[in-house]
Design a protein around this motif. Structure first.
Motif, PDB file in Angstrom:
ATOM      1  N   LYS A  85       0.683  -1.316   0.157  1.00  0.00           N
ATOM      2  CA  LYS A  85      -0.305   0.014   0.730  1.00  0.00           C
ATOM      3  C   LYS A  85       0.987   0.990   0.052  1.00  0.00           C
ATOM      4  N   PRO A  86       0.437   2.152  -0.809  1.00  0.00           N
ATOM      5  CA  PRO A  86       1.445   3.738  -0.363  1.00  0.00           C
ATOM      6  C   PRO A  86       1.884   4.038   1.280  1.00  0.00           C
ATOM      7  N   GLU A  87       1.054   3.054   1.849  1.00  0.00           N
ATOM      8  CA  GLU A  87       1.275   3.669   3.478  1.00  0.00           C
ATOM      9  C   GLU A  87       2.643   3.193   3.900  1.00  0.00           C
ATOM     10  N   ASP A  88       2.655   1.775   3.114  1.00  0.00           N
ATOM     11  CA  ASP A  88       3.945   1.431   3.095  1.00  0.00           C
ATOM     12  C   ASP A  88       5.404   1.879   3.023  1.00  0.00           C
ATOM     13  N   THR A  89       4.847   2.896   2.000  1.00  0.00           N
ATOM     14  CA  THR A  89       6.103   3.726   2.194  1.00  0.00           C
ATOM     15  C   THR A  89       7.254   3.973   2.962  1.00  0.00           C
TER      16      THR A  89
END
Length: 117
Positions: A85-89
Motif C-alpha cells: 500500500k502507499p502507506e508502506d512507503t
C-alpha cells in the motif's frame, strides 16, 4: 554488519522481498527485526523472528500481508511484502538483536520502499 537489499518503486498491490545479510557467523544466534521510517515519522516496528525461527511477530498494519523468515545457513533474513500500500512507503531497516546480551544489536543501512497509488 547488516546489509539490506530488495527495495524499490512499485505500484499498490505489488510485492517485494527484502533481504538482510549478516556478516558474522553469529547471525544465527540473533533475533531479526524489521523496522521502517517514513518521512516525518518515527521509526516503527514491522515484524520480527526469533533466532531459532520458531516465533514471529507483526505490527497490526502488516499482519496478513507481510511474512518474516530467515535462513541461518545463509546468514540471511527476509521480509516478504505482499499487497503493498502507499502507506508502506518508507526506508526499511533490518535489526539483529542478541536475545542474551541486553542492548546488543546491529542495524543495517536501510533500503527504500516506495509504493505508488
Amino acid at each position: 554488519h547488516l546489509v539490506e537489499s530488495g527495495g524499490g518503486l512499485v505500484q499498490a498491490g505489488d510485492s517485494l522481498r527484502l533481504s538482510c545479510v549478516g556478516s558474522t557467523r553469529m547471525f544465527g544466534t540473533y533475533d531479526i527485526g524489521w523496522y521502517r521510517q517514513a518521512p516525518g515519522k518515527e521509526r516503527e516496528f514491522v515484524a520480527s523472528i526469533t533466532w531459532e525461527g520458531d516465533s514471529t511477530y507483526y505490527a497490526d498494519s502488516v499482519r496478513g500481508r507481510f511474512t518474516v523468515s530467515r535462513d541461518n545457513a545463509k546468514d540471511t533474513g527476509y521480509l516478504q511484502m505482499n499487497s503493498l500500500k502507499p502507506e508502506d512507503t518508507a526506508i526499511h531497516y533490518c535489526n539483529a538483536a542478541s536475545p542474551v546480551v541486553h542492548g546488543l544489536s546491529y542495524w543495517g543501512q536501510g533500503t527504500q520502499v516506495t509504493v505508488s497509488s
